[in-house]
Design an enzyme around this catalytic site. Structure first.
Site, PDB file in Angstrom:
ATOM      1  CD  GLU A 188     -37.060  15.457  -2.219  1.00  0.00           C
ATOM      2  OE1 GLU A 188     -35.970  16.019  -2.000  1.00  0.00           O
ATOM      3  OE2 GLU A 188     -37.278  14.769  -3.237  1.00  0.00           O
TER       4      GLU A 188
ATOM      5  CB  CYS B  48     -38.583  18.716  -3.841  1.00  0.00           C
ATOM      6  SG  CYS B  48     -38.619  17.370  -5.062  1.00  0.00           S
TER       7      CYS B  48
ATOM      8  CG  HIS C 258     -37.504  14.761  -7.718  1.00  0.00           C
ATOM      9  ND1 HIS C 258     -36.750  15.902  -7.574  1.00  0.00           N
ATOM     10  CD2 HIS C 258     -37.324  14.364  -9.004  1.00  0.00           C
ATOM     11  CE1 HIS C 258     -36.142  16.182  -8.707  1.00  0.00           C
ATOM     12  NE2 HIS C 258     -36.487  15.259  -9.605  1.00  0.00           N
TER      13      HIS C 258
ATOM     14  CB  CYS D 225     -34.472  19.986  -6.661  1.00  0.00           C
ATOM     15  SG  CYS D 225     -36.150  19.386  -7.018  1.00  0.00           S
TER      16      CYS D 225
END
Length: 147
Positions: free
Chosen positions: A48, A79, A46, A76
């Site tokens: 992040e 993260c 992801h 999410c």
């Protein structure tokens, strides 16, 4: 947020869910990333997570004290946890994610008093643009699936 948005646009152009993140320290961008889960075939790729890894490498340590993260879509739970553990001080979010967001929508991990670090959160930066980018991406994806 403009730089995070550029990263999100790059993700969309590559067929990735359009999320972009940048990490700033002392007014300078020290890390930038966008989602790469499809390309990397890695569920942890992801924006992040990738930005946190890059910032830690740049700083030479895992504690990102004095850093802020700008991200186009609410992180999410994975993260959000990484944001807490890396000690990021402030999180700026473009648009919220009412289905899977873990920074105020479904959960609020960065501000959970049971954890060892509290992250300041500000939402709505370029909110309309970030929301539209995400909606347009999924609208196009659904349209392509029907054909």
């Amino acid at each position: 947020m403009e730089e995070a948005y550029k990263e999100a646009e790059a993700a969309a152009a590559e067929g990735e869910v359009p999320v972009g993140a940048v990490i700033v320290r002392d007014g300078k961008i020290i890390a930038r990333a966008h989602n790469m889960t499809e390309q990397a075939k890695d569920p942890t790729a992801h924006a992040e997570m990738l930005a946190i890894r890059e910032a830690a490498s740049f700083l030479g340590g895992w504690r990102l004290t004095g850093c802020s993260m700008f991200v186009t879509t609410e992180p999410c739970s994975m993260c959000a946890g990484a944001i807490v553990w890396s000690r990021i001080e402030k999180l700026y979010i473009g648009t919220m994610d009412p289905k899977a967001g873990a920074c105020g929508s479904v959960f609020n991990i960065p501000q959970d008093s049971r954890l060892n670090h509290y992250v300041e959160i500000e939402t709505g930066l370029m909110g309309e643009e970030c929301s539209s980018l995400m909606k347009d991406f999924f609208r196009k994806l659904r349209s392509e699936e029907r054909q």
